[in-house]
Scaffold this active site. Structure first.
Site, PDB file in Angstrom:
ATOM      1  N   GLU A   1       7.303   0.258  16.140  1.00  0.00           N
ATOM      2  CA  GLU A   1       8.347   0.823  15.301  1.00  0.00           C
ATOM      3  C   GLU A   1       8.508   2.296  15.664  1.00  0.00           C
ATOM      4  OE1 GLU A   1       6.711  -0.049  11.357  1.00  0.00           O
ATOM      5  OE2 GLU A   1       8.033  -1.803  11.273  1.00  0.00           O
TER       6      GLU A   1
ATOM      7  N   GLU B   1       3.477  -5.547  12.197  1.00  0.00           N
ATOM      8  CA  GLU B   1       2.553  -4.412  12.006  1.00  0.00           C
ATOM      9  C   GLU B   1       1.457  -4.908  11.083  1.00  0.00           C
ATOM     10  OE1 GLU B   1       2.890  -1.752  13.699  1.00  0.00           O
ATOM     11  OE2 GLU B   1       4.914  -2.106  14.419  1.00  0.00           O
TER      12      GLU B   1
ATOM     13  N   CYS C   1      -3.214   1.619   6.148  1.00  0.00           N
ATOM     14  CA  CYS C   1      -3.608   0.878   7.350  1.00  0.00           C
ATOM     15  C   CYS C   1      -4.209   1.811   8.405  1.00  0.00           C
ATOM     16  CB  CYS C   1      -2.416   0.137   7.914  1.00  0.00           C
ATOM     17  SG  CYS C   1      -1.025   1.225   8.239  1.00  0.00           S
TER      18      CYS C   1
ATOM     19  N   ASN D   1       0.796  -1.234   0.000  1.00  0.00           N
ATOM     20  CA  ASN D   1       0.000   0.000   0.000  1.00  0.00           C
ATOM     21  C   ASN D   1       0.830   1.286   0.000  1.00  0.00           C
ATOM     22  OD1 ASN D   1       0.631  -0.727   2.710  1.00  0.00           O
ATOM     23  ND2 ASN D   1      -0.918   0.702   3.420  1.00  0.00           N
TER      24      ASN D   1
HETATM   25  P1  NAD Z   1       0.196  -9.488   2.973  1.00  0.00           P
HETATM   26  O1  NAD Z   1       0.225  -9.971   4.361  1.00  0.00           O
HETATM   27  O2  NAD Z   1      -0.513 -10.282   1.958  1.00  0.00           O
HETATM   28  O3  NAD Z   1       1.687  -9.318   2.399  1.00  0.00           O
HETATM   29  C1  NAD Z   1       2.656  -8.514   3.024  1.00  0.00           C
HETATM   30  C2  NAD Z   1       4.030  -9.003   2.637  1.00  0.00           C
HETATM   31  O4  NAD Z   1       4.228 -10.293   3.192  1.00  0.00           O
HETATM   32  C3  NAD Z   1       4.237  -9.153   1.132  1.00  0.00           C
HETATM   33  O5  NAD Z   1       5.553  -8.786   0.812  1.00  0.00           O
HETATM   34  C4  NAD Z   1       4.014 -10.642   0.922  1.00  0.00           C
HETATM   35  O6  NAD Z   1       4.660 -11.139  -0.217  1.00  0.00           O
HETATM   36  C5  NAD Z   1       4.625 -11.209   2.188  1.00  0.00           C
HETATM   37  N1  NAD Z   1       4.145 -12.542   2.576  1.00  0.00           N
HETATM   38  C6  NAD Z   1       2.987 -13.162   2.233  1.00  0.00           C
HETATM   39  N2  NAD Z   1       2.930 -14.386   2.791  1.00  0.00           N
HETATM   40  C7  NAD Z   1       4.058 -14.537   3.523  1.00  0.00           C
HETATM   41  C8  NAD Z   1       4.567 -15.580   4.358  1.00  0.00           C
HETATM   42  N3  NAD Z   1       3.915 -16.715   4.538  1.00  0.00           N
HETATM   43  N4  NAD Z   1       5.745 -15.385   4.970  1.00  0.00           N
HETATM   44  C9  NAD Z   1       6.424 -14.228   4.825  1.00  0.00           C
HETATM   45  N5  NAD Z   1       5.997 -13.206   4.033  1.00  0.00           N
HETATM   46  C10 NAD Z   1       4.826 -13.372   3.391  1.00  0.00           C
HETATM   47  O7  NAD Z   1      -0.344  -8.000   3.045  1.00  0.00           O
HETATM   48  P2  NAD Z   1      -0.672  -7.023   1.826  1.00  0.00           P
HETATM   49  O8  NAD Z   1      -1.927  -7.485   1.176  1.00  0.00           O
HETATM   50  O9  NAD Z   1       0.546  -6.837   1.009  1.00  0.00           O
HETATM   51  O10 NAD Z   1      -0.921  -5.647   2.605  1.00  0.00           O
HETATM   52  C11 NAD Z   1      -2.145  -5.257   3.123  1.00  0.00           C
HETATM   53  C12 NAD Z   1      -2.194  -5.487   4.606  1.00  0.00           C
HETATM   54  O11 NAD Z   1      -1.114  -4.815   5.250  1.00  0.00           O
HETATM   55  C13 NAD Z   1      -3.444  -4.922   5.244  1.00  0.00           C
HETATM   56  O12 NAD Z   1      -3.955  -5.857   6.167  1.00  0.00           O
HETATM   57  C14 NAD Z   1      -2.953  -3.683   5.971  1.00  0.00           C
HETATM   58  O13 NAD Z   1      -3.737  -3.292   7.062  1.00  0.00           O
HETATM   59  C15 NAD Z   1      -1.602  -4.111   6.386  1.00  0.00           C
HETATM   60  N6  NAD Z   1      -0.752  -2.971   6.699  1.00  0.00           N
HETATM   61  C16 NAD Z   1      -0.446  -2.722   8.010  1.00  0.00           C
HETATM   62  C17 NAD Z   1       0.328  -1.620   8.332  1.00  0.00           C
HETATM   63  C18 NAD Z   1       0.703  -1.322   9.759  1.00  0.00           C
HETATM   64  O14 NAD Z   1       1.579  -0.483   9.966  1.00  0.00           O
HETATM   65  N7  NAD Z   1       0.103  -1.946  10.742  1.00  0.00           N
HETATM   66  C19 NAD Z   1       0.793  -0.786   7.326  1.00  0.00           C
HETATM   67  C20 NAD Z   1       0.446  -1.062   6.003  1.00  0.00           C
HETATM   68  C21 NAD Z   1      -0.328  -2.168   5.705  1.00  0.00           C
END
Ligand code: NAD
Length: 481
Positions: A462, A248, A282, A150
């Site tokens: 963080e 996060e 997020c 995002n």
């Molecule tokens: P996601 O969990 O699908 O993927 C995030 C990252 O993790 C990607 O690089 C993905 O390739 C990797 N990944 C996927 N499966 C994995 C595994 N089994 N082991 C290790 N890495 C793996 O999330 P997304 O769809 O890319 O992002 C959206 C989500 O992120 C939303 O839920 C949003 O709320 C959250 N988000 C949270 C914050 C925060 O600061 N809390 C900030 C931004 C986004």
């Protein structure tokens, strides 16, 4: 098609297995680049490079490490336009947002931790007249940094900068959905003459590359931002290996509008908090909890403001809402709007596909900013993370109930409260289950403050000293007198 490469030991590298994954431009709905379909063999190469670089980098004086980070920030700033246009193309966000907020913040992340690591204070404890204790904070080795789609470069650098500043070397994985600016960062590292192997970037799927980083025995530190279910999967692998993990995760943030809120000032900001970056932040406030005495006036003003938002080509400078990051994510958003109707909600604004004037966007993935009323605050639409341009509005009878509704999901990332009675606002803030509470503002971030979520929005914090501590191991040295 642009061919992006892994960045290992400052060299471009294809995946050992040779496969490639398409990268799409959401505004046109077509592939424009490919990344290596890397796997555990590529992660091993990256970890080996990072391990080899660790002794040298961890012994490099902090001021010199800071100089490299500042040089990387300079490189990003010099190419601000190119970075912003690339981020906008890759993610679908309006180019103006990337130019004014996200890319400058990516450079700021590097500069902030370059400064922070040079201004660290020590800790000493005198044990009566028997001993003096001091605390060494030492880098932990190879850090694995995994980020979502995002805010691609913004969140990527938010992890990499403190890891490098504190003397760790890094294996980083950007989202496979938005890899472009992470690839550009490799070029920036080369220009900044970052020593070989200090930062390695491996592209590919989470199930292959992310999982291989998390399970690698020589990566003791994992900093992850992404979805809650992915966080749970990572925790289950990392816990028995006793890794240090920062997670996060997702959110479903409440925006509370008190009966004395200054609607003239608040509504434009609340609209921004709901729809900035298509609601794909997020921290976006996707549940608006309003005191019933002002519900009608608030909803009217809010909907009028939302109707004035322009959905359009992310390239256009007057676009407020760009494209949704992927077809799959667009379908998820659409499914929640359909669910809201089944759950008894009334769509008072938006709800479907917008009419776009730019011909190049005819196959792109877009969704109107959507406002839904009449739902129970405990229904699925109002409690599950949609992560798109969809908000629900809920009326409450008093401010205690507002706090209860704000706390009624499994998440606890952020909340904003709008009102004038400052004592009441402070009392409410203390009762909200969220890692960040904004009063009469939103997304105002001071990089020194702790950042993270409660409940299923995450583990750890963080930012500022929290990040410096996370990426280091504290060692107490006790000197007897
Ligand atoms: P996601 O969990 O699908 O993927 C995030 C990252 O993790 C990607 O690089 C993905 O390739 C990797 N990944 C996927 N499966 C994995 C595994 N089994 N082991 C290790 N890495 C793996 O999330 P997304 O769809 O890319 O992002 C959206 C989500 O992120 C939303 O839920 C949003 O709320 C959250 N988000 C949270 C914050 C925060 O600061 N809390 C900030 C931004 C986004």
């Amino acid at each position: 098609m642009i061919r992006l490469a892994n960045f290992i030991s400052n060299q471009d590298a294809d995946a050992v297995g040779g496969g490639r994954i398409d990268v799409f431009e959401p505004a046109v709905g077509a592939a424009y680049a490919t990344i290596p379909d890397s796997d555990e063999r590529d992660v091993k190469r990256a970890v080996d490079a990072a391990k080899a670089a660790f002794p040298g980098w961890s012994q490099t004086p902090a001021a010199e490490r800071a100089r490299y980070l500042n040089a990387m920030a300079d490189g990003i700033e010099r190419r601000l336009t190119e970075f912003s246009e690339s981020e906008s193309r890759d993610q679908g966000k309006p180019v103006g947002l990337a130019t004014t907020l996200e890319i400058p913040r990516s450079a700021a992340n590097l500069r902030f931790f370059a400064g922070a690591v040079q201004h660290e204070r020590g800790e000493f404890y005198r044990t009566d007249d028997r001993a003096i204790n001091y605390v060494l904070r030492q880098p932990r080795g190879v850090a694995g940094c995994i980020s979502p789609w995002n805010l691609p470069l913004y969140l990527f650098t938010w992890k990499i900068a403190p890891a490098l500043a504190t003397g760790n070397t890094v294996v980083a994985k950007p989202s496979e959905v938005t890899p472009y600016t992470a690839w550009m960062l490799g070029e920036i590292c080369r220009e900044a003459k970052l020593p070989m192997g200090v930062l390695n970037i491996v592209h590919g799927l989470g199930s292959k590359v992310g999982a291989a980083i998390v399970s690698h025995p020589d990566v003791p530190t994992i900093s992850f931002t992404g979805g809650t279910s992915t966080g749970a999967a990572i925790a289950s692998v990392a816990a028995p290996m006793f890794k240090k993990v920062s997670l996060e995760l997702g959110g479903k943030n409440a925006t509370i509008v008190c009966d004395d809120a200054d609607l003239e000032k608040a509504v434009p900001l609340i609209v921004r908090s709901a729809f900035q970056n298509q609601g794909e932040i997020c921290l976006c406030g996707s549940r608006i909890v309003v005191h019933r005495s002002i519900m009608r006036e608030f909803t009217e003003r809010f909907v009028n403001e939302v109707r004035s938002l322009k959905v359009g080509d992310p390239k256009a400078t007057d676009t407020d809402i760009g494209a949704i990051v992927s077809r799959q994510h667009l379908e998820k958003i659409q499914s929640y709007v359909a669910l809201a109707k089944i759950e008894g909600g009334k769509v008072v604004c938006g709800g479907g596909a917008p009419h776009l004037t730019a011909p190049r966007c005819k196959n792109g993935w877009f969704h109107e900013p959507t406002v839904i009323v009449g739902l129970s605050p405990t229904c699925r639409t109002a409690t599950e993370e949609i992560f798109g341009p969809v908000v629900t509005i809920h009326g409450v009878d008093d401010h205690g109930e507002a706090v209860q509704v704000a706390n009624c999901t499994k998440y606890g990332l952020a909340c904003s409260i709008w009102g004038r009675d400052i004592e009441r606002l402070h009392r409410m803030a203390a009762k909200i289950d969220a890692g960040v509470v904004w009063i009469n503002t939103w997304m105002l971030r001071d990089l020194r403050t702790p950042f993270g979520g409660m409940k299923q929005s995450g583990v750890g914090r963080e930012g500022g000293d929290e990040a410096l501590r996370f990426f280091t191991e504290a060692k107490n040295v006790c000197v007897g007198w």
